[in-house]
Design an enzyme around this catalytic site. Structure first.
Site, mmCIF file in Angstrom:
data_model
loop_
_atom_site.group_PDB
_atom_site.id
_atom_site.type_symbol
_atom_site.label_atom_id
_atom_site.label_comp_id
_atom_site.label_asym_id
_atom_site.label_seq_id
_atom_site.Cartn_x
_atom_site.Cartn_y
_atom_site.Cartn_z
ATOM 1 C CB CYS A 411 5.240 9.790 -10.159
ATOM 2 S SG CYS A 411 4.780 8.152 -10.768
ATOM 3 C CE LYS A 414 5.348 6.674 -5.315
ATOM 4 N NZ LYS A 414 6.290 5.682 -5.881
ATOM 5 C CG ASP A 441 10.641 -7.560 -2.601
ATOM 6 O OD1 ASP A 441 11.738 -7.561 -3.156
ATOM 7 O OD2 ASP A 441 10.399 -8.142 -1.525
ATOM 8 C CG ASP A 442 10.239 -3.212 -7.901
ATOM 9 O OD1 ASP A 442 10.288 -2.239 -7.124
ATOM 10 O OD2 ASP A 442 11.133 -3.495 -8.690
ATOM 11 C CG ASP A 459 -15.119 -2.133 -1.094
ATOM 12 O OD1 ASP A 459 -15.622 -1.072 -1.483
ATOM 13 O OD2 ASP A 459 -15.780 -3.159 -0.840
ATOM 14 N N GLY A 532 1.539 -1.751 -1.464
ATOM 15 C CA GLY A 532 0.539 -0.745 -1.776
ATOM 16 C C GLY A 532 1.147 0.500 -2.378
ATOM 17 C CG HIS A 533 0.855 4.088 -5.138
ATOM 18 N ND1 HIS A 533 2.105 4.129 -5.720
ATOM 19 C CD2 HIS A 533 0.281 5.288 -5.394
ATOM 20 C CE1 HIS A 533 2.280 5.307 -6.307
ATOM 21 N NE2 HIS A 533 1.182 6.022 -6.123
ATOM 22 C CG ASP A 620 -20.567 -7.625 1.603
ATOM 23 O OD1 ASP A 620 -21.003 -8.029 0.497
ATOM 24 O OD2 ASP A 620 -19.587 -6.876 1.706
#
Length: 764
Positions: A411, A414, A441-442, A459, A532-533, A620
Site C-alpha cells: 500500500c 499507492k 466511496d469504498d 482488460d 478504481g485504484h 473482437d
C-alpha cells in the site's frame, strides 16, 4: 533496472511546435539526455518540413519523406513524449498550454517554435492557397499536378510575394510544369509590390534570379501591389485585373493568431519578444525560437538558417535553467551563404553581395541539405536497458526538495491522497442513471434494471504510446470492445492505474491526463467511471473492469456461426507489427498515425451494424490475432473457414513492417494457430501470412453472418466510419474434430460459396 526507475522525472519541458530549432533540440537530447527532465513535443503533424528542400520537392527532385523530419521517430530516439495536437492558448500563471480537443498540458519549462504563416491581410485572401504550412499546400499541389496531366484545359497560376520563397516556388512550379508552359497551356505569374525580385537580395543576385525565372517561362509583375484577390484573379491598387485560375500566397509572415491572448510580450506583428537567451521577455520559464521569436533590438528575417543556429543555444539553455548553470546568448550571424533553388537542378549562391549560379551549386546545396536531414534519421533508439555510462547531470530535486530514495511496495506504493484528489478534481463531470455510489466511496453500488443481464469484462494494457491521454483512450476502447462484441451496452467502469515513479506534481499531471483520456471515451459511450485504484510502478499501465447491460435475446457470442456464412472484419490488420517497429524507432510517423486512428475507432457502431444485419457470431480481434480469434469462433461450432488474402484489409505500412521482420513479441505464441491451416504454402510468401497472427490492440470486430446480408452490412459499416471493412472469407464444413482454415490468394466470397457447395455435393 530501467532508467525510469533509476532517475524518476522531476521537471516537465514542453516543446510546442516541430520547427527546425526544436528538431535540433530533440536530436541533441537523443545524444545527451538529462535524466530527471521529461521532454514532450506538441505538434499537429507527425512530420515537419525542412524548408531548404521544399522547392526541390515541388519541382519533383525529392519525395515527401526526403524533405520531412519524422517527429515520432525523432521523439522515440530522444526518449521524448510526442503529443499530436494543436496549441491554442498559454496560461503563464498556471503554467498550462491549452490544446484543441483534449486537456491542457502543464509545464515547468515551455518553448515555442510554431513558425509563421503568410499574412492574410488582403481582401479575398480566403480564396488563395497559402504556401505555409506545407502540410496543407502539398496535397493541393499533388492534386493540381494530376489535374494538369489528366486534362487539356488551360491554367493560370499566380504567386503573390516576390521574396526568396516566392521566387523559389515559382521556379519549382515552372520546372514541374515545363512541358505545359512551353506549349502555352499553363502560365505561372510571379507578382510583387516593388521593383526588386527577390526582395532583400543584391543587384547581381536579382539579375541572376530574373534570368532563371525568364528561362523557365515565369511571367514577372514588378511594382504590382495586390489590392484584392477575387474569383477572377488579383486586382492592384490602380484597379487593373490580372486574370488567374488559382492564387498562391508567399507574402510576409505573420504570427499564429492565438498568441495574441497569451499574456506574453509581443511585437507589432504578434511575434514573441525574446532576449538574447531566447527567453520570452519577463518570463524566465518560457522560451521562443525560429520564426515565432522576435528580437526587439535587432529584428531578424524569417529564415530557417537562424532557427538552425538557435537550436544548440536552446538545447543548452533549457538544461542550464534546470541545473542552475549559466545560460548562453544567441548571436545571429551577420552574413551567411544563401543558396536559392532555380527549379531545375540549378542554384544561385549569394554572399556579401557576390552571386553566382550553376548546376554545381545545386549539387552542393543538395549535399548540404541531405547531410542536414541525415542527422535526424541516423539516431540510435533508446531501448529500455540502462546505459552503461552515467550522465554528468541528473535532476533530483523539485522546488528544493530532494526526491531520491527507496520507494515502498504494498500500500506504500499507492499514489498519494492529495495527488489523487487534485487529479480527480480536474476530470470532466459524469452522470449515470444506474450508479448509486461511485468515486469517493469504498465501493461502487449499481441499481440494475429488471430483466437485464450484467456483462462484465476486464482488460489491462502497458502503455504503447508516450501520451497518457491517448493511452487512456486506447485502453478504454480496448476494454469496451469485449462488451460491444457481446452486443452489450456499457454502463460503468473501474480502473487500475499504474504510474511511473516521479515527483508528486508529475504523477498528478500523468494521472489527470490518463484518467481524462479514459473518461473521454467512457462519456462518449454513456459509461461512468465508478472507482478504481492507483499505484506506482516501473511503467504506465491501465486496466479497466467494465460492466454492461444486455437483453437476453439480443446477446451475441463467439458461437453460432453456420456453414455458408460470410466472415466480415470491421478494421484493418497490422497494429502489432507497426507498434513493434515504432518501439525500435523504425516505423514511419504516417504508419503510426494510421495505426492510432485505427485503435481510436470505437467498435460500438460496428457492433450495432453487425447486429442489425443478423450477425450469428461475433468477437473482437485483439491479442490472439485474426487467426486465433477465428479459431475460437470455429471451435465453438466445429466448423471450418476459408480466407482470401487480397480481401484482408491492412493498415498502410503493415506489409513493409512484416517484410522487414518487425514482429510483435506475442507473435511466436500466436503462431501456434498456424497448425490449423490446411495449406500454409499458399500464403507463406505473402505479408498477410504473418499478419494472421499479428496481435491487435483495440482491433476490429469479426462476425459470421448470413451471406444474403453480407454486402449490405459492409456498405453500412463503411458509412458508419469503418473505412476498410470487408468480407474476408466464408464459413465452411470440416471433416476433422478440430477446426481448420484454408487460405486462398485471390477471389471473392461468392466463388468460395459456389466451390464449397460443389465439394459437398460431390462428396454426397
Amino acid at each position: 533496472m530501467s532508467e525510469m526507475q533509476e532517475h524518476p522525472n522531476y521537471q516537465d519541458i514542453v516543446l510546442v511546435g516541430g520547427g527546425h530549432a526544436h528538431a535540433i533540440v530533440l536530436q541533441m537530447w537523443a545524444m545527451n539526455p538529462l535524466p530527471g527532465a521529461r521532454l514532450t513535443l506538441v505538434s499537429p503533424q507527425v512530420q515537419t518540413a525542412y524548408s531548404g528542400m521544399l522547392p526541390g520537392m515541388v519541382a519533383g527532385h525529392y519525395s515527401l519523406d526526403d524533405t520531412h523530419i519524422d517527429l515520432i521517430r525523432l521523439c522515440r530516439a530522444a526518449g521524448a513524449r510526442f503529443v499530436q495536437a494543436c496549441a491554442h492558448h498559454i496560461d503563464p500563471e498556471e503554467r498550462k498550454i491549452s490544446l484543441l480537443g483534449r486537456p491542457p498540458l502543464e509545464y515547468d519549462l515551455l518553448s515555442l517554435d510554431v513558425g509563421a504563416t503568410p499574412a492574410r491581410e488582403l481582401p479575398g485572401s480566403e480564396l488563395a492557397i497559402p504556401i505555409k504550412p506545407i502540410g496543407h499546400f502539398y496535397p493541393f499541389w499533388q492534386k493540381l499536378l494530376q489535374h494538369v496531366h489528366k486534362t487539356r484545359a488551360p491554367l493560370k497560376l499566380g504567386i503573390v510575394g516576390g521574396g526568396a520563397g516566392g521566387c523559389e516556388l515559382a521556379m519549382a512550379m515552372a520546372h514541374a510544369l515545363e512541358e505545359q508552359i512551353y506549349s502555352g497551356r499553363v502560365q505561372v505569374h510571379l507578382i510583387h509590390a516593388t521593383e526588386r525580385i527577390p526582395q532583400g537580395y543584391p543587384l547581381l543576385a536579382r539579375k541572376l534570379a530574373e534570368r532563371e525565372l525568364d528561362r523557365l517561362g515565369v511571367q514577372l509583375h514588378h511594382n504590382w501591389p495586390v489590392q484584392e484577390i477575387t474569383e477572377q484573379g488579383v486586382r492592384n491598387k490602380c484597379g487593373d485585373l490580372l486574370e488567374l485560375d488559382q492564387v498562391l500566397l508567399s507574402t510576409n509572415a505573420c504570427a499564429p493568431p492565438w498568441l495574441a491572448d497569451s499574456q506574453l510580450a509581443l511585437d507589432e506583428k504578434g511575434f514573441v519578444l525574446v532576449d538574447r537567451r531566447l527567453r520570452a521577455q519577463g518570463r524566465q520559464e518560457i522560451f521562443a525560437c525560429g520564426d515565432v521569436a522576435s528580437f526587439s533590438a535587432e529584428p531578424l528575417p524569417k529564415a530557417g538558417v537562424y532557427a538552425v543556429r538557435q537550436g544548440p543555444i536552446l538545447f543548452h539553455n533549457l538544461r542550464a535553467t534546470l541545473t542552475g548553470h549559466p545560460l548562453k546568448s544567441y548571436r545571429p550571424q551577420k552574413s551567411f551563404l544563401s543558396l536559392l533553388s532555380c527549379g531545375g537542378k540549378r542554384a544561385i549562391a549569394v554572399r556579401n553581395g557576390i552571386a553566382v549560379s550553376g548546376d554545381l551549386l545545386w549539387r552542393w546545396k543538395d549535399h548540404i541539405d541531405r547531410t542536414f536531414m541525415q542527422r535526424f534519421s541516423d539516431l540510435p533508439v533508446a531501448m529500455e536497458e540502462m546505459p552503461e555510462a552515467q550522465p554528468r547531470q541528473v535532476i533530483t530535486q523539485r522546488n528544493g526538495i530532494s526526491l531520491s530514495g527507496m520507494r515502498c511496495n504494498g500500500c506504500g506504493a499507492k499514489v498519494g491522497a492529495e495527488v489523487l484528489r487534485r487529479a480527480l478534481q480536474k476530470l470532466p463531470p459524469q452522470q449515470s442513471e444506474h450508479l448509486l455510489r461511485g468515486v469517493g466511496d469504498d465501493a461502487a453500488v449499481m441499481d440494475l434494471p429488471p430483466g437485464q443481464l450484467l456483462v462484465q469484462s476486464s482488460d489491462q494494457l502497458r502503455s504503447m504510446v508516450a501520451d497518457p491521454w491517448l493511452f487512456g483512450r486506447i485502453a478504454t476502447l480496448h476494454a469496451l470492445s469485449d462488451l460491444f462484441a457481446m452486443h452489450a451496452r456499457p454502463v460503468s467502469a473501474q480502473v487500475l492505474a499504474t504510474l511511473p515513479t516521479a515527483a508528486a506534481e508529475i504523477t498528478q499531471r500523468d494521472l489527470q491526463q490518463l484518467l481524462a483520456g479514459a473518461i473521454y471515451e467512457l462519456n462518449r459511450h454513456n459509461c461512468t467511471l465508478s472507482g478504481g485504484h492507483t499505484a506506482e510502478g516501473a511503467e504506465m499501465q491501465l486496466g479497466l473492469t467494465v460492466n454492461g447491460l444486455a437483453e437476453r435475446e439480443q446477446l451475441l457470442e463467439k458461437s453460432g456461426a453456420r456453414e455458408g456464412d460470410c466472415l466480415v472484419l470491421s478494421k484493418p490488420l497490422g497494429i502489432g507489427t507497426i507498434l513493434a517497429a515504432e518501439g525500435m524507432g523504425e516505423a514511419e510517423g504516417r504508419w503510426v498515425q494510421k495505426a492510432l486512428e485505427c485503435m481510436l475507432l470505437s467498435n460500438a457502431n460496428a457492433a450495432e451494424v453487425l447486429a442489425q444485419h443478423s450477425a450469428r457470431a461475433l468477437t473482437d480481434v485483439t491479442g490472439f490475432g485474426l487467426l486465433g480469434h477465428l479459431l475460437e469462433m470455429l471451435d465453438a461450432d466445429k466448423l471450418g473457414a476459408t480466407l482470401i488474402a487480397e480481401q484482408l484489409p491492412l493498415i498502410p505500412g503493415a506489409s513493409k513492417c512484416i517484410e522487414r521482420g518487425w514482429l510483435s513479441s506475442l507473435q511466436p505464441q500466436n503462431a501456434r494457430a498456424y497448425l490449423s491451416v490446411e495449406n500454409p504454402q499458399e500464403w507463406q510468401s505473402l505479408p498477410h501470412w504473418a499478419l494472421l497472427a499479428d496481435p491487435q490492440t483495440s482491433g476490429g470486430l469479426l462476425s459470421a453472418l448470413p451471406q444474403e446480408h453480407a454486402e449490405a452490412c459492409v456498405r453500412d459499416l463503411l458509412q458508419s466510419g469503418c473505412s476498410q471493412a470487408a468480407i474476408i472469407g466464408v464459413i465452411t464444413h470440416t471433416d476433422g474434430v478440430k477446426p481448420s482454415v484454408r487460405l486462398q490468394r485471390e477471389g471473392n466470397w461468392r466463388q468460395l460459396i459456389t466451390r464449397d457447395n460443389e465439394a459437398v455435393q460431390s462428396q454426397a
